[in-house]
Each structure stands twice: as C-alpha cells, then as structure tokens.
Design an enzyme around this catalytic site. Structure first.
Site, short mmCIF file in Angstrom:
data_model
loop_
_atom_site.label_atom_id
_atom_site.label_comp_id
_atom_site.label_asym_id
_atom_site.label_seq_id
_atom_site.Cartn_x
_atom_site.Cartn_y
_atom_site.Cartn_z
N ASP A 75 12.63 53.11 -6.92
CA ASP A 75 11.24 52.27 -6.48
C ASP A 75 11.65 51.79 -4.85
O ASP A 75 12.59 52.21 -4.30
CB ASP A 75 11.18 50.98 -7.15
CG ASP A 75 12.72 50.31 -7.73
OD1 ASP A 75 13.64 50.45 -6.79
OD2 ASP A 75 13.14 50.29 -8.73
N ASP A 77 11.51 48.69 -2.31
CA ASP A 77 11.54 47.03 -2.07
C ASP A 77 11.55 46.90 -0.95
O ASP A 77 11.83 47.48 0.11
CB ASP A 77 12.93 46.59 -2.89
CG ASP A 77 13.02 46.91 -4.36
OD1 ASP A 77 12.11 47.02 -5.00
OD2 ASP A 77 14.34 47.17 -4.81
N ASP A 151 25.21 43.65 -1.95
CA ASP A 151 26.47 44.13 -2.40
C ASP A 151 27.27 45.11 -1.82
O ASP A 151 28.44 44.87 -1.31
CB ASP A 151 26.37 44.38 -4.08
CG ASP A 151 25.10 45.15 -4.18
OD1 ASP A 151 24.58 45.84 -3.64
OD2 ASP A 151 24.84 45.49 -5.54
P1 ATP Z 1 18.45 51.45 -8.13
O1 ATP Z 1 17.25 51.04 -7.99
O2 ATP Z 1 18.74 52.94 -7.86
O3 ATP Z 1 18.99 51.05 -9.45
P2 ATP Z 1 19.26 49.47 -6.16
O4 ATP Z 1 20.29 49.43 -5.37
O5 ATP Z 1 17.83 49.64 -5.59
O6 ATP Z 1 19.51 50.73 -7.06
P3 ATP Z 1 18.22 47.12 -7.46
O7 ATP Z 1 18.45 46.45 -8.63
O8 ATP Z 1 16.90 47.64 -7.19
O9 ATP Z 1 19.28 48.38 -7.23
O10 ATP Z 1 18.54 46.32 -6.02
C1 ATP Z 1 17.95 46.35 -4.86
C2 ATP Z 1 18.73 45.87 -3.95
O11 ATP Z 1 19.08 44.43 -4.02
C3 ATP Z 1 20.11 46.56 -3.61
O12 ATP Z 1 20.08 47.86 -3.12
C4 ATP Z 1 20.89 45.36 -3.26
O13 ATP Z 1 20.81 45.43 -1.88
C5 ATP Z 1 20.34 44.14 -3.84
N1 ATP Z 1 21.08 43.83 -4.91
C6 ATP Z 1 20.87 44.30 -6.03
N2 ATP Z 1 21.66 43.62 -7.08
C7 ATP Z 1 22.60 42.96 -6.33
C8 ATP Z 1 23.74 42.17 -6.79
N3 ATP Z 1 24.03 41.96 -7.83
N4 ATP Z 1 24.25 41.60 -5.63
C9 ATP Z 1 24.06 41.62 -4.23
N5 ATP Z 1 22.94 42.34 -3.87
C10 ATP Z 1 22.14 43.11 -5.04
MG MG Z 2 15.88 49.68 -6.55
#
Ligand code: ATP
Ligand code: MG
Length: 463
Positions: A75, A77, A151
């Site tokens: 996705d 964001d 993170d």
């Molecule tokens: P994926 O979508 O592949 O599962 P992602 O890193 O994009 O991985 P998301 O849950 O979509 O994970 O989160 C989007 C963004 O928000 C992350 O890339 C990170 O920058 C931030 N983020 C998400 N969860 C956390 C957390 N628990 N602590 C700090 N930052 C976070």
């Molecule tokens: Mg994501």
C-alpha cells in the site's frame, strides 16, 4: 554510469553520516531511481491535491522502502503537514479514522490511501502503561520529528512525487543498501514504547532479506515478554501480517531464533515441540508462502486452522478416551483450543467460525457412501477444507489416497461420480457400536460395515 552515480550518492550518504539534527539527506532521482510513475495513481493524486493547496505531502514508509529494493508495495501511505481536518477539506472522498491518533482515509477509485499528519516528538508526559508502553501520542509535529517517531531507518524515507527526491532523515537508503534493519533511537526504549516493533523487526527482515542490526537484535530475547501486555487484537493483526507476508517460513524460523514464539501465539511453541505438529505447520506455511508469491489469496481462517490443528487432534483424542463419541468430541476439542487461543489472540468470531467449519468437515471426508459426499461438495467451506485435507495427506496424517479420491470426485461428471461412491454404510445401530471402538470412520471400517448392511436404512441415514 548511472550505477557509478548511485554509488557515489550512497557513499556520500555514508560519509555525511553526521547530518545536522533534523536535516535530511536529499537524494535526487538519479540516486534512487524511483519515478513519479512508480507510485500508485491514488497516492500521486493525494499528494498533488495537498501540494496544490500549499501543504507538504510525501509517500512514506513501506512503499518507498519496497520500491527501493524492487519489491511490490502493499500500500502507499502519505504523510503531510496538513492537519486531518485540512486534509479532509482538500479531498472530497475522505474520512477521519481512529480516535487516538486521527488519520484520514482517502478513497481514490479502488484504492484507499492512508494519510497521516506528521507526528510530534514523544513528550515526557506521554501516557504509558506500567511497562512503558505508550498508550496515547496524539501530538502533531514537524517532519523531522515525524521521521524520528518511525521505527526503522528504512521506514523513515519520504518520496516527493513533485521533485522525485527522497528525503532521508536517518540514512535509511544506505542501510537498505547494506541490507541492515536499524532501529531509530535506542532499541530498548523503542521496544518498551511499543513491543510490536520486535515482531515488525522479524517480519521486515525476513521479507526484505535484511539482517537485524545487532543493537536492535540483542535486547529482543530479554524483552520478548513485553508482548504479553499488548492488546490481543493488535497481536492478531501483526501475526496475520507475518504469516501472510509470503515469507512465513522464514518469519517463523526467525521468531524462534529470537525467542519470540513464546507468548505471541501461546500454543505455537507447544505445537512446534511435537514433531508431527511442526511438520504440519511448516508444510502449511510453505504452502501459504507459495500461494502468496504466485499472487493468489490465502484466507486467515485456513491459516489459523492449520496452525491450531495439531492441538485440536491431541485434544480430540483425549476427549474420546474419556468416553465421548467421535463428533461431539471433535466439537469440544475445537472449542477448547479456540478458547485457549482466544484469551491471548483475538481471533475474530467470523474467522473462528470458518476455522471450525474447516475442521468439522475433516471427518466428513472419510464418508464416501450414499449422498453424503454430495453434501460435502456443496458446503461453502469445501474448497478450504479440501485443501486442508490434502495438506494432512502430505504430512502423512491421513492416507493421501483420500485426498486423491476427493480430487477425482470433484472433477468427475455425474455418472462417473456415482460410480466412485463406496457401498452404503451400516445402519445406525451398528454404527453406534462401531463408533465406540474407533476414533474416526476409516476407509476400511466403512467397507466392513457395508457387508452386513441394508441399502434403504443407509440411505435414510444420509438425509
Ligand atoms: P508493510 O506495509 O509492508 O507491512 P510497513 O512498514 O509499510 O510494512 P505499516 O504498518 O504499513 O508497515 O506502517 C507504515 C509506516 O508507519 C512504517 O513504514 C513506519 O514508518 C511506521 N510505523 C508502523 N508501525 C510502526 C511502529 N510500531 N512504530 C513506529 N513506526 C511505525
Ligand atoms: Mg505499509
């Protein structure tokens, strides 16, 4: 030529490591190769709409990271300096989500874009539980603060679709190139704030083929128990992401290597200690990985049905030994296992009911006489239950011939199907006696009982 330039920019990134606090490294398109056309049209339009009104807007996080390693983002964001209300005013089809920290969902055709306002630094007055887990953090901030709140360094990258530049606050591009997953800030503090970051570390490392930086890896074992304080629904979501990442086998291996399988799925470590349970779970996960990598879907209910099945079979046997008959014993076992899991892991009621249907169909596959197989074939969960049966066959838990019979039965036409049916089963009275002796109606017993049975009775039994 381009490669040389990329390397130069990246080494430059390394050399200039002590970038002034709050100042990002600005990487031009030649340095990273991501073009405007590589991001989804929804996220592009959202960024356009916001910047036309004078706001800053970037594609952020996982999407930028995944594009950099040549993976397909799940996705896109968007992060912005516009407040949620301002975002809403810029985008007609959008709505506010969440009470704790409001974000906006914008509906762009079939796409839903999540738009987050830059978050501010965690103040000393941030509300935490007694273990330090942050409960409330709804302060807006500037972009540098937002980056510091993310993170891992590879997740703090902002792509500007207008200029095609990446703003890199924590050397994420260099870390990605060195295949390192590095935590922003002090790992122990960051895990305490949110223990789910330990699971995210394992999942992202497995998914992207990165190694977790020793400083971020070291504290995991001793801090793993903090996961016990995380709300069950959040754990469930993260486990689901982990197991449907297309790298579930690797994730599970890494979860175990880090000592994280305790407390995450409370029964998973018990299951994995049993050789038969482990074989089945690993086969199931390898199967799910393959499906996902082929772009097929994988249902959460199928997944959880496989993860918990071994425990159900152990429970099922025990209850039968206590004197209960086959089918009621199975239902009791299903409830017992789901209840034990449910306390820690919020398997939604909908998923639990699908899981039960998959399990409950298993003994019905053994009955291949009369009208019963037709009923099974028409069951809404037939497909998942049949896949489950084949997996059991592969694991050596049931005769693989049973799965083959069902493969052929599905594919056969009406006449051929009727010919495949086994001779009808025993009348009720005799079967009741037989049930006490055996745990499930096997192929052989079905044959045996047919020899001294009469057709009409058996057919009635089918209704
Ligand atoms: P994926 O979508 O592949 O599962 P992602 O890193 O994009 O991985 P998301 O849950 O979509 O994970 O989160 C989007 C963004 O928000 C992350 O890339 C990170 O920058 C931030 N983020 C998400 N969860 C956390 C957390 N628990 N602590 C700090 N930052 C976070
Ligand atoms: Mg994501």
């Amino acid at each position: 030529m381009l490669r040389k330039f990329i390397n130069r920019v990246l080494t430059l990134g390394n050399k200039t490591r002590p970038v002034a606090q709050g100042e990002p490294a600005i990487i031009p398109v030649e340095g990273h190769g991501i073009r405007r056309a590589d991001i989804s049209s929804g996220s592009r339009r959202v960024c356009e709409a916001l910047s036309e009104r004078g706001y800053k807007a970037y594609v952020v996080g996982g999407a930028v990271r995944d594009l950099l390693v040549g993976a397909h983002p799940k996705d896109f964001d968007v992060a912005t300096n516009a407040t949620p209300d301002e975002v809403r005013r810029c985008l007609r089809r959008s709505r506010l989500i969440g009470r704790r920290f409001q974000i906006v969902h914008a509906y762009m055709g079939a796409e839903v874009i999540e738009i987050t306002t830059f978050r501010g630094a965690l103040g000393d007055d941030a509300k935490t539980d007694e273990h330090g887990r942050v409960l409330r953090d709804n302060v807006f901030g500037n972009q540098a603060e937002d980056a510091a709140r993310r993170d891992f360094t590879v997740n703090a990258l902002y792509f500007d679709p207008q200029t095609e530049q990446i703003l890199d606050y924590h050397h994420g591009v260099a870390d990605l190139k060195q295949k390192t997953l590095r935590m922003i800030g002090d790992p122990k503090t960051r895990y305490r704030e949110d223990p789910v970051r330990m699971l995210r570390a394992v999942r992202l490392a497995a998914k992207l083929g990165l190694s977790i930086d020793p400083a971020a890896r070291r504290p995991i074992r001793e801090m793993a128990e903090l996961l016990e304080n995380v709300p069950a629904a959040r754990l469930f979501d993260e486990m689901l992401k982990l197991f449907t990442s297309g790298h579930a086998v690797k994730c599970l291996q890494q979860l175990r290597a880090e000592g994280l399988h305790h407390g995450t799925l409370p029964l998973l470590d018990v299951i994995l200690r049993e050789p038969q349970g482990e074989k089945f779970v690993m086969l199931a996960l390898a199967n799910t990985d393959q499906r996902i990598r082929q772009g097929k879907s994988s249902s959460p209910s199928f997944l959880f049905a496989t993860l918990l099945w071994h425990e159900v079979t152990v429970c099922w046997q025990r209850i039968q030994q206590e004197g209960e008959s086959t089918i009621p014993a199975l239902y009791q076992a299903m409830d017992e296992v789901l209840k034990a899991q449910g306390e820690k892991l919020a398997i939604t009621r909908r998923i639990a009911s699908d899981v039960k249907e998959i399990w409950a169909l298993q003994p019905r596959f053994e009955q291949r006489a009369g009208k019963r197989p037709y009923g099974v074939l028409e069951h809404p969960r037939f497909r998942a239950a049949y896949d489950f049966l084949c997996l059991r066959g592969e694991a050596g838990e049931v005769d693989a011939a049973l799965g083959e019979w069902w493969t052929n039965f599905q594919n056969a036409d009406g006449e051929a199907r009727a010919q495949m049916l086994l001779p009808a089963e025993a009348p009720k009275k005799k079967r009741r006696r037989r049930r006490k002796k055996s745990s499930s109606a096997s192929d052989e017993t079905a044959h045996e009982t047919t020899r001294n049975t009469s057709e009409p009775d058996a057919e009635q039994d089918d209704e």
